[in-house]
Motif scaffolding. Sequence first.
Motif, PDB file in Angstrom:
ATOM      1  N   ALA A 196      57.572  48.855  21.620  1.00  0.00           N
ATOM      2  CA  ALA A 196      56.479  47.876  21.624  1.00  0.00           C
ATOM      3  C   ALA A 196      55.121  48.565  21.699  1.00  0.00           C
ATOM      4  N   ALA A 197      55.043  49.620  22.510  1.00  0.00           N
ATOM      5  CA  ALA A 197      53.776  50.337  22.644  1.00  0.00           C
ATOM      6  C   ALA A 197      53.392  51.044  21.343  1.00  0.00           C
ATOM      7  N   CYS A 198      54.399  51.561  20.641  1.00  0.00           N
ATOM      8  CA  CYS A 198      54.126  52.245  19.372  1.00  0.00           C
ATOM      9  C   CYS A 198      53.632  51.265  18.316  1.00  0.00           C
ATOM     10  N   LEU A 199      54.080  50.022  18.404  1.00  0.00           N
ATOM     11  CA  LEU A 199      53.593  49.018  17.456  1.00  0.00           C
ATOM     12  C   LEU A 199      52.117  48.707  17.698  1.00  0.00           C
TER      13      LEU A 199
ATOM     14  N   GLN B  47      52.681  54.104  28.843  1.00  0.00           N
ATOM     15  CA  GLN B  47      52.802  54.125  30.295  1.00  0.00           C
ATOM     16  C   GLN B  47      52.391  52.782  30.891  1.00  0.00           C
ATOM     17  N   GLN B  48      51.329  52.193  30.365  1.00  0.00           N
ATOM     18  CA  GLN B  48      50.886  50.886  30.862  1.00  0.00           C
ATOM     19  C   GLN B  48      51.916  49.805  30.587  1.00  0.00           C
TER      20      GLN B  48
ATOM     21  N   ALA C 297      53.655  47.593  33.436  1.00  0.00           N
ATOM     22  CA  ALA C 297      53.549  46.135  33.416  1.00  0.00           C
ATOM     23  C   ALA C 297      54.925  45.489  33.514  1.00  0.00           C
ATOM     24  N   LEU C 298      55.900  46.038  32.786  1.00  0.00           N
ATOM     25  CA  LEU C 298      57.258  45.503  32.834  1.00  0.00           C
ATOM     26  C   LEU C 298      57.862  45.673  34.227  1.00  0.00           C
TER      27      LEU C 298
ATOM     28  N   SER D 241      58.172  41.111  40.511  1.00  0.00           N
ATOM     29  CA  SER D 241      57.564  39.832  40.898  1.00  0.00           C
ATOM     30  C   SER D 241      58.538  38.652  40.816  1.00  0.00           C
ATOM     31  N   ILE D 242      59.662  38.826  40.124  1.00  0.00           N
ATOM     32  CA  ILE D 242      60.564  37.701  39.861  1.00  0.00           C
ATOM     33  C   ILE D 242      61.069  37.020  41.139  1.00  0.00           C
TER      34      ILE D 242
END
Length: 425
Positions: free
Chosen positions: A166-169, A178-179, A183-184, A190-191
């Motif tokens: 996803a980051a590469c996209l 890294q961000q 975030a994930l 948090s769930i």
Amino acid sequence: MEEKKQTAVFVPRKKEWLLVLLSTIAAYIYVSSIFQFPGEQSNFWIFNYWQWSDVMTIFVVFFLAAGASCAYINKIKIEKEHMIFMAFTVAGGFWFLIFRKNVDQDITGYLVLFLHLTAVYWLVSLGGKRLYNCLNECCILDLLKGLFCFPAMHGYRLILACCNGAACLVNKSKRNQQQMKQALLGILFSIPLFLIVICLLVTADHTFWQFCNNISSLAQPNSLTIIQLIMTGIVALYLFGLFYGCFYVASQGKTKKLTVAPSVASGFMILFLLVYTLFFVVKLGSIPASLRQIEEGTLLTSTYARNGFFQLCWIASINFVIFTGIKWYAAERKKSLTVQLSILGFQTLGFIILAFSRMQFYIVNYGLTFKRVFTTWFMGVLFITFLLMILSLMKKFNAVRLSVYLACTSFLILAYSNIPAWVYS
């Protein structure tokens, strides 16, 4: 300043993403089969008009193809032993295709277990991740490594690989990757608290409760599909961890063999040998009296046949662990220790003969059923296994390997013999 040693091989992103794709497709096929009952059709999108037995066969073929692809990409030489376990898995998978009309027979569950064990062991051996890189007394540990350790240790890497994709996209910078991971990770943490907050909000306001209720009612018709998608994700994590551990984790090199002193091994066995000898003395003296009671009608045949049967089978299985463990881990096998192992082996043969005679006594009086056939097969394999292990004390050869091959081959013969056709006829 010393450089940190690399604990795992570097995996190019393309290989990681390919592994994500293979794991997800395999998980989807697997879940679409296990959510159905024998004889019913699947209802999970692509497989709407397929029976679950057909989908299980497709999964086996895809799993083997994925493993072979990983071996080819990593330039792993396929050896004879790899081909043997691949053949066992193929034979188990095609059983579902051949017996699709009678797949609800009693052996189906055992065959599913057999498939899982042979497929995982094939993958572990193909990836070169066995403790001593051969089929020996440590095969159970190798199997447990593939079944539980690899998926538990490396399954999370599927999520990291998806984040990298996803980051590469978005952007190819390492900072964005890294961000994305951070975030994930924050969302996952948090769930639990998020669910508590939702519950509080629902009870705090009737309008919000009505809104949530409307959403849940919309999702209710697709609840099975949602569960299947969640299960697909879980199975994909498991399969990714298994494949990653087998093919993309650096081997630790030659494993140092653990050993115990011969005197410790000898002392460990002595109490077992004494109590087993005492048991046979007492038991042989009681057999004539038991047969007399059966003739007089004071003792039921079924009671005599069942009494102690399962305990004898368990003792034989425990003795297998003791025998193989001491034979493998004893630092030096002195003549006295070899004699003790031989006595333990012959005593175990005696236990198996006692249990087998009880089972035959039951079959003669009450006929065959699947459980009686399956139990007889198990005792026969165990008897031959101990016979081979006793012979291996006199002449060195790999008795465990021959026993595993015998067990797998004879099980498949039993499965392909179509038990209901000749047991219940």
